[in-house]
Design a protein around this motif. Structure first.
Motif, PDB file in Angstrom:
ATOM      1  N   THR A  30       0.810  -1.224   0.000  1.00  0.00           N
ATOM      2  CA  THR A  30       0.000   0.000   0.000  1.00  0.00           C
ATOM      3  C   THR A  30       0.839   1.268   0.000  1.00  0.00           C
ATOM      4  O   THR A  30       0.300   2.356  -0.243  1.00  0.00           O
ATOM      5  N   GLU A  31       2.126   1.139   0.332  1.00  0.00           N
ATOM      6  CA  GLU A  31       3.049   2.268   0.485  1.00  0.00           C
ATOM      7  C   GLU A  31       2.678   3.160   1.669  1.00  0.00           C
ATOM      8  O   GLU A  31       3.092   4.322   1.752  1.00  0.00           O
ATOM      9  N   ARG A 358       0.021   1.817  -7.130  1.00  0.00           N
ATOM     10  CA  ARG A 358       0.094   1.804  -5.666  1.00  0.00           C
ATOM     11  C   ARG A 358       0.623   0.450  -5.218  1.00  0.00           C
ATOM     12  O   ARG A 358       0.087  -0.584  -5.611  1.00  0.00           O
TER      13      ARG A 358
END
Length: 477
Positions: A30-31, A358
């Protein structure tokens, strides 16, 4: 942003760091930031080594039975918390949660149990009179305090590979996990603190500078690292100034040689698993398919078809996912860069570009038309990229396979027994698989030659690496 702040484990205690510097822990799927880990100070490294040195005075003299029992208890404790460890490992790495217990946690438990058994099975030359009037025997002893650094591709597995043989042999340990994946290692140290004497296992977190300071510290008698060739060379150079023992498990560039008598569907099934498991972030991953020119098209078609249906990447909680994201932004940049720089004669027949915007996802990639001198053939990519080359003769296949600086793992696919035996002899790699690629067992050694390092993990050979030999001679008249 999570408020989870990790603590070092020093001298059997969970200790808040005095550092001013913390590293964000970033979810690779998801960062998003999910916690922070300290960049430990020099004083904290000193404290960890002081605790390990103090503990060694007792632990080094315990009986093998005592060490065995302690490791069995640690293995049982991990098995009881398998889901907890799987959750931590999935959070750190983005690996598919559904299969983590079977794929990795159970293996770590088995490896702890293997080395618990090895603690009571040290071998040496039998005592005897090798000189008239004198009796000689050999003592196999622990080395002392060990400094260790582990990577981010298999955080918990690699921690167990390092600490289990060292502790089983009677050594004490100071270990630094990767800066991007410390969760499960810290939890293991917290659990060990409830079972092992204080100071036997110490974990300090930090960055590359922390790792260098830990390995260059004057206290350890041996340093061990699983990491890149660059890191291994730096460790070996630094250790030479103090004559420390060095144990290096470094990179790989594993060839899979496919002959016309191998079944293409069986080859594709095995190599897709071996190439894309853990997003190809495995030193033993199949990375170079070297296929006889007469079956090139058929094998490539089978690989592409199998990859499309089975090598699916996605988030850790998604269904039907085979592998997760690359571990970090730098690794995504590295893999993308090598693919982007492919020469004009190469053809991407599957994958080839980042998936989504993402998370660090990269699809299963297959590149044909490769030449031996190409960067993607010579350099470790450490991602889900499989290159394909062709050969005409056995001699050419062998030259292509051995023609890289790495020498960790390899495989040969053929129904000809004599050919398989010749290649198992002539392939210059620490492991040769025949009609399979990537299975591990705790009982067999893992380690390579050339730029893949030296020393063995797993097996009794890995256990012996953490011991030293002493000759004792007595005059008997």
């Amino acid at each position: 942003m999570s408020d989870r702040i990790l603590r070092n484990v020093i001298g059997g205690e969970s200790v808040e760091s005095a550092t001013d510097t913390y590293l964000d822990l970033i979810d690779p799927a998801t960062e998003e930031v999910y916690g922070r880990a300290p960049v430990s100070t020099a004083a904290e490294i000193d404290a960890a080594y002081a605790a390990a040195s103090s503990a060694f005075r007792h632990w080094g003299r315990t009986t093998p039975a005592e060490r065995q029992l302690a490791l069995f208890r640690l293995a049982d404790a991990m098995a009881e918390r398998a889901d907890e460890f799987a959750d931590l490992e999935s959070q750190d790495t983005g690996k598919p949660r559904a299969t983590l217990v079977a794929d990795e946690i159970d293996q770590s438990v088995d490896q702890l149990r293997f080395f618990a058994g090895a603690a009571r099975d040290l071998n040496g030359r039998s005592a005897g009179e090798y000189l008239a009037g004198h009796t000689s025997y050999v003592r196999r002893e622990p080395i002392g305090v060990i400094g260790q650094v582990t990577p981010w591709n298999y955080p918990l597995n690699m921690a167990v590979w390092k600490i289990a043989p060292a502790i089983a042999a009677g050594n004490t340990v100071v270990l630094k996990p990767s800066d991007t994946t410390p969760l499960a290692t810290v939890r293991l140290a917290e659990l060990a603190a409830e079972i092992l004497p204080a100071g036997v296992l110490n974990v300090v977190m930090g960055d590359r500078t922390t790792g260098a300071a830990l390995l260059q510290h004057p206290t350890p008698q041996m340093v061990a690292i699983t990491g890149s060739v660059r890191a291994g060379m730096e460790v070996a150079k630094a250790a030479s100034s103090d004559l420390k023992r060095v144990h290096l498990e470094l990179g790989g560039k594993a060839p899979a040689i496919v002959f016309p008598d191998a079944d293409p569907q069986t080859v594709a099934e095995g190599l897709v698993l071996a190439a894309y498991f853990n997003a190809g972030q495995d030193c033993t991953a199949a990375t170079r398919v070297i296929v006889h020119e007469s079956v090139h098209d058929e094998v490539v078609a089978a690989l592409v078809a199998r990859a499309a249906t089975h090598a699916v990447t996605g988030g850790p909680r998604e269904e039907g996912v085979f592998y997760g994201p690359l571990n970090n932004a730098a690794q995504l940049e590295r893999v993308s860069g090598i693919v982007d720089r492919l020469p004009a004669h190469a053809e991407i027949v599957a994958g080839g570009a980042r998936q989504g915007d993402r998370g660090y996802f990269f699809p299963a990639t297959i590149v044909t038309g490769m030449r031996q001198e190409d960067e993607a053939v010579q350099e470790e990519i450490f991602g889900p990229v499989l290159t394909v080359q062709t050969f005409r003769t056995e001699e050419e296949a062998l030259a292509l396979a051995n023609g890289v600086r790495y020498a960790l793992a390899s495989s040969v696919w053929t129904s000809d027994h004599g050919r398989a035996m010749r290649f198992s002899r002539d392939l210059d790699f620490g492991c040769v698989w025949i009609n399979t690629h990537i299975p591990f067992v705790s009982d067999m050694p893992h380690g390579g030659f050339k730029h893949s390092g030296y020393g063995k993990d797993l097996s009794h050979y890995g256990f012996e690496d953490y011991t030293r030999l002493k000759h004792v001679m007595s005059y008997i008249g």
